[in-house]
Write an enzyme that holds these catalytic residues in place. Structure first.
Site, mmCIF file in Angstrom:
data_model
loop_
_atom_site.group_PDB
_atom_site.id
_atom_site.type_symbol
_atom_site.label_atom_id
_atom_site.label_comp_id
_atom_site.label_asym_id
_atom_site.label_seq_id
_atom_site.Cartn_x
_atom_site.Cartn_y
_atom_site.Cartn_z
ATOM 1 N N TYR A 188 0.851 -1.194 0.000
ATOM 2 C CA TYR A 188 0.000 0.000 0.000
ATOM 3 C C TYR A 188 0.885 1.242 0.000
ATOM 4 O O TYR A 188 2.068 1.182 0.351
ATOM 5 C CB TYR A 188 -0.955 0.004 1.201
ATOM 6 N N CYS A 189 0.285 2.379 -0.403
ATOM 7 C CA CYS A 189 1.044 3.631 -0.398
ATOM 8 C C CYS A 189 0.177 4.744 0.189
ATOM 9 O O CYS A 189 -0.209 4.655 1.349
ATOM 10 C CB CYS A 189 1.611 3.967 -1.774
ATOM 11 N N ARG A 190 -0.171 5.764 -0.617
ATOM 12 C CA ARG A 190 -0.852 6.940 -0.061
ATOM 13 C C ARG A 190 -2.360 6.922 -0.251
ATOM 14 O O ARG A 190 -3.043 7.819 0.238
ATOM 15 C CB ARG A 190 -0.286 8.216 -0.694
ATOM 16 N N CYS A 226 -2.532 6.725 -5.709
ATOM 17 C CA CYS A 226 -1.072 6.691 -5.591
ATOM 18 C C CYS A 226 -0.560 5.485 -6.375
ATOM 19 O O CYS A 226 -1.003 4.356 -6.144
ATOM 20 C CB CYS A 226 -0.675 6.579 -4.121
ATOM 21 N N ALA A 248 2.058 1.605 -4.987
ATOM 22 C CA ALA A 248 1.692 0.238 -4.612
ATOM 23 C C ALA A 248 1.511 -0.636 -5.851
ATOM 24 O O ALA A 248 1.933 -1.798 -5.868
ATOM 25 C CB ALA A 248 0.420 0.240 -3.767
#
Length: 249
Positions: free
Chosen positions: A176-178, A182, A185
């Site tokens: 996962y990221c933001r 985003c 990921a």
């Protein structure tokens, strides 16, 4: 026409709302706000992450500061920015949700970034909560320190190819990221899949989880375990006891 003081005040409040609207009316400023949702940072870091010049970033930040959306603190020669209140993060999420509801183009962008449906996201979150997957936070380490999903390992995207040996191969790996827009990921999943991992991405960031009342942890990432090769009973020798430190009064 004579306008009463109460009517004048009622109209004036729309002008104050418009100050917020003007501050949010730039894609660059919205991107900077989304970055600040991940944690406070220096203007130089924001500029690099947003792909802007420092001067341009400073101008955008000053406009948002004038609207009381961000605060700033000088640290030597640098200025560190943060969201003025947690409500700013929630407003960002509401604005994004409204865009998803009324703007058809958002559907195309969500498909392009492989965003999950609500049911898929909740099912994956359930597996994460039960500890059934290996959860990777592929944002920069500074963002991880400011807040991350419980149980997540910090493996920034730029470091992922060199750190694949740290990732278990016997279970699903979730990156996962933001948030849903985003790309980090999705790029991490492509790297993991090419290396033979079962991988998926979670399109929910730490800021989004916090805004919906979920638990978010902060702090440095734990050190990865050392290499397992050769670790047998003979290697498990007891270590000498550390010296007792004197207590200072």
């Amino acid at each position: 026409m004579i306008i009463s003081p109460s009517r004048r005040a009622a109209r004036a409040h729309y002008g104050e709302l418009a100050r917020i609207g003007r501050a949010l009316s730039s894609p660059a400023r919205l991107q900077i706000l989304d970055l600040l949702r991940q944690g406070d940072r220096h203007v130089e870091d924001l500029a690099e992450a947003a792909g802007l010049t420092v001067a341009n970033s400073s101008r955008h930040l000053q406009q948002m500061r004038a609207a009381r959306l961000v605060d700033a603190e000088r640290e030597g020669r640098h200025v560190r920015y943060r969201l003025a209140t947690a409500d700013v993060s929630r407003v960002f999420g509401v604005l994004r949700g409204l865009a998803e509801t009324v703007l058809p183009e958002m559907d195309r962008l969500r498909r392009e970034l492989s965003a999950l449906g609500e049911g898929e996201r909740e099912a994956l979150l359930g597996r994460v909560a039960r500890g059934e997957v290996t959860l990777l936070d592929v944002r920069p380490a500074e963002e991880y320190r400011h807040g991350h999903l419980p149980g997540a390992r910090s493996v920034p995207l730029a470091e992922l190819p060199a750190r694949l040996a740290e990732v278990p191969r016997d279970r699903l790996v979730v990156a996962y990221c933001r948030g849903p827009y985003c790309p980090l990921a999705a790029e991490a999943v492509r790297i993991l899949a090419a290396a033979g991992f079962r991988a998926s991405h979670l399109d929910l960031g730490a800021a989004d989880l916090r805004d919906r009342g979920g638990r978010v942890e902060a702090g440095d990432a734990p050190r990865p375990p050392g290499p397992a090769a050769g670790a047998g009973p003979a290697d498990r020798r007891p270590r000498s006891s550390p010296r007792t430190k004197r207590k200072t009064r």
